[in-house]
Design a protein around this motif. Structure first.
Motif, PDB file in Angstrom:
ATOM      1  N   MET A   1       4.782  55.337   7.029  1.00 39.00           N
ATOM      2  CA  MET A   1       4.850  56.594   6.294  1.00 39.00           C
ATOM      3  C   MET A   1       4.641  56.307   4.802  1.00 39.00           C
ATOM      4  SD  MET A   1       7.968  59.316   6.220  1.00 39.00           S
ATOM      5  CE  MET A   1       7.444  60.988   6.332  1.00 39.00           C
ATOM      6  N   GLU A   2       3.863  57.132   4.163  1.00 42.28           N
ATOM      7  CA  GLU A   2       3.563  56.974   2.746  1.00 42.28           C
ATOM      8  C   GLU A   2       4.796  57.253   1.900  1.00 42.28           C
ATOM      9  OE1 GLU A   2       0.107  58.537  -0.249  1.00 42.28           O
ATOM     10  OE2 GLU A   2       0.776  59.915   1.299  1.00 42.28           O
ATOM     11  N   SER A   3       4.980  56.455   0.850  1.00 45.44           N
ATOM     12  CA  SER A   3       6.126  56.694  -0.030  1.00 45.44           C
ATOM     13  C   SER A   3       5.916  57.978  -0.820  1.00 45.44           C
ATOM     14  CB  SER A   3       6.325  55.522  -0.985  1.00 45.44           C
ATOM     15  OG  SER A   3       5.369  55.566  -2.025  1.00 45.44           O
ATOM     16  N   LYS A   4       7.027  58.554  -1.221  1.00 49.44           N
ATOM     17  CA  LYS A   4       6.987  59.778  -2.026  1.00 49.44           C
ATOM     18  C   LYS A   4       6.212  59.536  -3.317  1.00 49.44           C
ATOM     19  CE  LYS A   4      10.887  62.149  -2.180  1.00 49.44           C
ATOM     20  NZ  LYS A   4      12.179  62.756  -2.615  1.00 49.44           N
ATOM     21  N   ALA A   5       6.459  58.392  -3.949  1.00 44.13           N
ATOM     22  CA  ALA A   5       5.782  58.073  -5.212  1.00 44.13           C
ATOM     23  C   ALA A   5       4.270  57.981  -5.015  1.00 44.13           C
ATOM     24  CB  ALA A   5       6.326  56.772  -5.788  1.00 44.13           C
ATOM     25  N   ASN A   6       3.837  57.305  -3.954  1.00 44.16           N
ATOM     26  CA  ASN A   6       2.397  57.203  -3.703  1.00 44.16           C
ATOM     27  C   ASN A   6       1.788  58.567  -3.440  1.00 44.16           C
ATOM     28  OD1 ASN A   6       2.218  54.452  -4.097  1.00 44.16           O
ATOM     29  ND2 ASN A   6       2.491  53.959  -1.938  1.00 44.16           N
ATOM     30  N   TYR A   7       2.501  59.405  -2.710  1.00 49.76           N
ATOM     31  CA  TYR A   7       2.014  60.755  -2.435  1.00 49.76           C
ATOM     32  C   TYR A   7       1.777  61.508  -3.751  1.00 49.76           C
ATOM     33  CZ  TYR A   7       1.915  65.668  -1.168  1.00 49.76           C
ATOM     34  OH  TYR A   7       1.546  66.995  -1.074  1.00 49.76           O
ATOM     35  N   VAL A   8       2.779  61.508  -4.612  1.00 56.01           N
ATOM     36  CA  VAL A   8       2.668  62.254  -5.875  1.00 56.01           C
ATOM     37  C   VAL A   8       1.551  61.691  -6.736  1.00 56.01           C
ATOM     38  CG1 VAL A   8       3.865  62.813  -8.036  1.00 56.01           C
ATOM     39  CG2 VAL A   8       5.054  63.072  -5.854  1.00 56.01           C
ATOM     40  N   LEU A   9       1.455  60.374  -6.816  1.00 52.34           N
ATOM     41  CA  LEU A   9       0.440  59.749  -7.674  1.00 52.34           C
ATOM     42  C   LEU A   9      -0.988  60.049  -7.227  1.00 52.34           C
ATOM     43  CD1 LEU A   9       2.117  56.314  -8.384  1.00 52.34           C
ATOM     44  CD2 LEU A   9       1.737  58.188 -10.008  1.00 52.34           C
ATOM     45  N   ARG A  10      -1.197  60.280  -5.958  1.00 56.75           N
ATOM     46  CA  ARG A  10      -2.566  60.538  -5.509  1.00 56.75           C
ATOM     47  C   ARG A  10      -2.943  62.023  -5.501  1.00 56.75           C
ATOM     48  NH1 ARG A  10      -3.261  62.123  -0.283  1.00 56.75           N
ATOM     49  NH2 ARG A  10      -1.499  61.814   1.120  1.00 56.75           N
ATOM     50  N   GLN A  11      -2.020  62.879  -5.890  1.00 55.07           N
ATOM     51  CA  GLN A  11      -2.313  64.314  -5.916  1.00 55.07           C
ATOM     52  C   GLN A  11      -3.185  64.660  -7.116  1.00 55.07           C
ATOM     53  OE1 GLN A  11      -1.458  66.180  -3.134  1.00 55.07           O
ATOM     54  NE2 GLN A  11      -1.017  64.042  -2.632  1.00 55.07           N
ATOM     55  N   LEU A  12      -4.120  65.549  -6.887  1.00 58.10           N
ATOM     56  CA  LEU A  12      -5.059  65.965  -7.923  1.00 58.10           C
ATOM     57  C   LEU A  12      -4.642  67.295  -8.530  1.00 58.10           C
ATOM     58  CD1 LEU A  12      -8.336  65.131  -5.979  1.00 58.10           C
ATOM     59  CD2 LEU A  12      -7.120  63.694  -7.636  1.00 58.10           C
ATOM     60  N   GLN A  13      -5.331  67.642  -9.602  1.00 54.29           N
ATOM     61  CA  GLN A  13      -5.130  68.939 -10.246  1.00 54.29           C
ATOM     62  C   GLN A  13      -5.858  69.970  -9.388  1.00 54.29           C
ATOM     63  OE1 GLN A  13      -3.306  69.231 -13.208  1.00 54.29           O
ATOM     64  NE2 GLN A  13      -3.340  71.400 -12.745  1.00 54.29           N
ATOM     65  N   SER A  14      -5.212  70.424  -8.319  1.00 54.36           N
ATOM     66  CA  SER A  14      -5.857  71.284  -7.328  1.00 54.36           C
ATOM     67  C   SER A  14      -5.870  72.769  -7.715  1.00 54.36           C
ATOM     68  CB  SER A  14      -5.159  71.118  -5.979  1.00 54.36           C
ATOM     69  OG  SER A  14      -3.784  71.453  -6.096  1.00 54.36           O
ATOM     70  N   ARG A  15      -5.052  73.125  -8.680  1.00 55.15           N
ATOM     71  CA  ARG A  15      -4.977  74.521  -9.148  1.00 55.15           C
ATOM     72  C   ARG A  15      -4.270  74.504 -10.503  1.00 55.15           C
ATOM     73  NH1 ARG A  15       0.485  75.924  -8.097  1.00 55.15           N
ATOM     74  NH2 ARG A  15       1.353  74.824  -6.308  1.00 55.15           N
ATOM     75  N   ALA A  16      -4.294  75.624 -11.161  1.00 50.75           N
ATOM     76  CA  ALA A  16      -3.595  75.714 -12.441  1.00 50.75           C
ATOM     77  C   ALA A  16      -2.099  75.527 -12.197  1.00 50.75           C
ATOM     78  CB  ALA A  16      -3.865  77.063 -13.094  1.00 50.75           C
ATOM     79  N   HIS A  17      -1.501  74.618 -12.949  1.00 50.47           N
ATOM     80  CA  HIS A  17      -0.065  74.361 -12.810  1.00 50.47           C
ATOM     81  C   HIS A  17       0.431  73.746 -14.108  1.00 50.47           C
ATOM     82  CE1 HIS A  17       3.524  71.998 -11.511  1.00 50.47           C
ATOM     83  NE2 HIS A  17       3.794  73.146 -10.929  1.00 50.47           N
ATOM     84  N   ASN A  18       1.172  74.534 -14.860  1.00 48.09           N
ATOM     85  CA  ASN A  18       1.702  74.061 -16.141  1.00 48.09           C
ATOM     86  C   ASN A  18       2.935  73.208 -15.945  1.00 48.09           C
ATOM     87  OD1 ASN A  18      -0.092  76.147 -16.966  1.00 48.09           O
ATOM     88  ND2 ASN A  18       1.031  76.341 -18.864  1.00 48.09           N
ATOM     89  N   CYS A  19       3.158  72.352 -16.914  1.00 52.90           N
ATOM     90  CA  CYS A  19       4.420  71.637 -17.046  1.00 52.90           C
ATOM     91  C   CYS A  19       5.536  72.680 -17.005  1.00 52.90           C
ATOM     92  CB  CYS A  19       4.405  70.908 -18.393  1.00 52.90           C
ATOM     93  SG  CYS A  19       5.978  70.181 -18.885  1.00 52.90           S
ATOM     94  N   HIS A  20       6.668  72.318 -16.402  1.00 53.70           N
ATOM     95  CA  HIS A  20       7.777  73.272 -16.287  1.00 53.70           C
ATOM     96  C   HIS A  20       8.655  73.356 -17.528  1.00 53.70           C
ATOM     97  CE1 HIS A  20       7.343  74.667 -12.149  1.00 53.70           C
ATOM     98  NE2 HIS A  20       6.860  73.471 -11.905  1.00 53.70           N
ATOM     99  N   TRP A  21       8.332  72.595 -18.577  1.00 53.87           N
ATOM    100  CA  TRP A  21       9.068  72.723 -19.833  1.00 53.87           C
ATOM    101  C   TRP A  21       8.623  74.038 -20.464  1.00 53.87           C
ATOM    102  CZ3 TRP A  21      12.554  69.054 -21.698  1.00 53.87           C
ATOM    103  CH2 TRP A  21      13.080  69.325 -22.962  1.00 53.87           C
TER     104      TRP A  21
END
Length: 87
Positions: A1-21
């Protein structure tokens, strides 16, 4: 099973999504909470809570857990109280 960190790191900018700050216009992949600057302005304890509550894929199915939503509210409360004094 892929680690959570690897999953997040390979995700692309698939849609508009601002920083939550609040007010940050930086775009980040939907799997990420926010931009690097603001992520590291949060206390380590809050970052750990976000990370623990995050479920890979919640940004795809738009079904974050109640635990994640609770932590997200805690983070926004911390930002309102201490965010401007953090640097």
């Amino acid at each position: 099973m892929e680690s959570k960190a690897n999953y997040v790191l390979r995700q692309l900018q698939s849609r508009a999504h601002n920083c939550h700050w609040p007010g940050c216009p930086k775009q980040v992949p939907p799997a990420m909470w926010g931009c690097k600057e603001h992520w590291f302005r949060l206390p380590a304890e809050l970052r750990a809570k976000i990370w623990k509550a995050y479920r890979p894929g919640q940004e795809v199915d738009l079904l974050p857990s109640p635990e994640y939503l609770d932590v997200a509210n805690q983070v926004q409360q911390w930002i309102r109280q201490f965010g401007n004094a953090s640097g």
